[in-house]
Write a protein that holds these residues in place. Structure first.
Motif, PDB file in Angstrom:
ATOM      1  N   THR A 155      60.736  49.656  47.152  1.00 45.17           N
ATOM      2  CA  THR A 155      59.623  50.550  46.908  1.00 45.17           C
ATOM      3  C   THR A 155      58.455  49.906  47.258  1.00 45.17           C
ATOM      4  O   THR A 155      57.968  48.867  46.829  1.00 45.17           O
ATOM      5  N   LEU A 156      57.616  50.385  48.451  1.00 44.62           N
ATOM      6  CA  LEU A 156      56.448  49.781  48.755  1.00 44.62           C
ATOM      7  C   LEU A 156      55.457  50.882  48.523  1.00 44.62           C
ATOM      8  O   LEU A 156      55.075  51.891  48.765  1.00 44.62           O
ATOM      9  N   SER A 157      54.100  50.134  48.076  1.00 42.12           N
ATOM     10  CA  SER A 157      53.060  50.797  47.575  1.00 42.12           C
ATOM     11  C   SER A 157      51.851  50.071  47.884  1.00 42.12           C
ATOM     12  O   SER A 157      51.516  48.850  47.381  1.00 42.12           O
ATOM     13  N   TYR A 158      50.987  50.384  48.574  1.00 40.52           N
ATOM     14  CA  TYR A 158      49.806  49.654  49.339  1.00 40.52           C
ATOM     15  C   TYR A 158      48.583  50.482  48.875  1.00 40.52           C
ATOM     16  O   TYR A 158      48.266  51.550  48.866  1.00 40.52           O
ATOM     17  N   ARG A 215      43.627  45.864  48.820  1.00 40.46           N
ATOM     18  CA  ARG A 215      44.246  45.204  50.005  1.00 40.46           C
ATOM     19  C   ARG A 215      45.664  44.500  49.390  1.00 40.46           C
ATOM     20  O   ARG A 215      45.842  43.613  49.892  1.00 40.46           O
ATOM     21  N   MET A 216      46.482  45.275  48.565  1.00 42.19           N
ATOM     22  CA  MET A 216      47.524  44.686  47.998  1.00 42.19           C
ATOM     23  C   MET A 216      48.898  45.642  48.222  1.00 42.19           C
ATOM     24  O   MET A 216      48.623  46.765  47.855  1.00 42.19           O
ATOM     25  N   LEU A 217      49.833  45.072  48.500  1.00 47.03           N
ATOM     26  CA  LEU A 217      51.003  45.820  48.813  1.00 47.03           C
ATOM     27  C   LEU A 217      52.036  45.294  47.720  1.00 47.03           C
ATOM     28  O   LEU A 217      52.199  44.174  47.475  1.00 47.03           O
ATOM     29  N   THR A 218      52.521  46.349  46.978  1.00 50.37           N
ATOM     30  CA  THR A 218      53.381  45.959  45.709  1.00 50.37           C
ATOM     31  C   THR A 218      54.610  46.478  46.014  1.00 50.37           C
ATOM     32  O   THR A 218      54.993  47.610  46.746  1.00 50.37           O
ATOM     33  N   VAL A 219      55.730  45.229  46.165  1.00 54.54           N
ATOM     34  CA  VAL A 219      57.137  45.620  46.744  1.00 54.54           C
ATOM     35  C   VAL A 219      57.984  45.633  45.282  1.00 54.54           C
ATOM     36  O   VAL A 219      57.871  44.548  44.588  1.00 54.54           O
ATOM     37  N   LYS A 220      58.589  46.622  44.913  1.00 53.03           N
ATOM     38  CA  LYS A 220      59.595  46.614  43.915  1.00 53.03           C
ATOM     39  C   LYS A 220      60.918  47.071  44.366  1.00 53.03           C
ATOM     40  O   LYS A 220      61.389  47.848  45.217  1.00 53.03           O
TER      41      LYS A 220
END
Length: 235
Positions: free
Chosen positions: A82-85, A90-95
């Motif tokens: 799951t990608l949340s930008y 300017r941060m991409l959170t990857v779960k």
């Protein structure tokens, strides 16, 4: 975007996830299938190896990183993440399941850019088009990983001059740097047909053909635009 197959060279990028070397250098021709597989592999490695850690995705500008790296990553079908930008940070959170990691986007456009990445501790860095960034920024990005065990650096670029600092200090000395070097040509991109490659070759000449199509680190010598020099009456 659905990736149906990988070329042998692209497969070597995926293998780097499990290799002991601490850096990967992918250089060569344009449109050779380097970037998409690299950023996918970078995220896969990060999610496989770490949890709640910081990483950096760097390009000449943040806009370049968003356009050339982040958006292709977001478009890959079938990834279990799951990608949340957030544009503001300017941060991409990857779960993935119970794991979560953070990927910050940075731009290294000039000598003052090193201050932007200073201070953060990183488990890994992806440097897209590293030959377009100043050495001070790249060195600072690498320094951010020095205290992190099992950190890895991922370099991607098209060739410039053979006197360029990245070529002399990294490409030519990749074994000394404990790195893997993969040189890409258009034939390493399985989505390009022979006709596509032939048509691409017609668009460049001289030093630009050698760099962009042949993937060579060459200096501009003699007639850069041979097509003009050899057809004076026409041009």
């Amino acid at each position: 975007m659905k990736i149906k197959e990988f070329s042998k060279k692209q497969g070597e990028i995926l293998k780097f996830i499990f290799r002991p070397e601490t850096a990967l250098i992918c250089d060569g021709a344009v449109r050779s299938g380097k970037t998409v597989v690299m950023i996918m592999s970078f995220v896969m490695w990060a999610m496989e190896s770490f949890n709640k850690c910081n990483f950096a995705i760097c390009s000449k500008t943040v806009s370049n990183a968003e356009r050339n790296v982040l958006r292709p990553l977001q478009g890959i079908e079938g990834l279990p993440y799951t990608l949340s930008y957030k544009t503001s940070s300017r941060m991409l959170t990857v779960k993935c399941g119970s794991k979560e990691n953070y990927f910050y986007l940075f731009g290294g456009k000039d000598e003052s850019s090193y201050a932007l990445i200073q201070g953060i501790t990183l488990a890994g860095v992806f440097l897209d088009e590293v030959a377009l960034m100043p050495r001070s920024f790249v060195d600072q990005a690498i320094a951010r990983t020095l205290t992190f065990p099992n950190a890895k650096i991922w370099f991607n670029c098209n060739p410039e001059s053979p006197m360029h600092w990245f070529y002399t200090d990294w490409v030519l000395k990749y074994k000394e740097k404990n790195a893997v070097h993969l040189h890409f040509l258009m034939t390493d991109n399985p989505i390009l047909s022979e006709k596509d490659i032939e048509e691409a070759g017609k668009k460049f000449d001289g030093v630009f053909y050698k760099r962009y199509i042949l993937g060579q680190w060459v200096v501009a010598e003699g007639a850069i635009y041979k097509i003009f020099a050899e057809n004076k009456e026409k041009y």
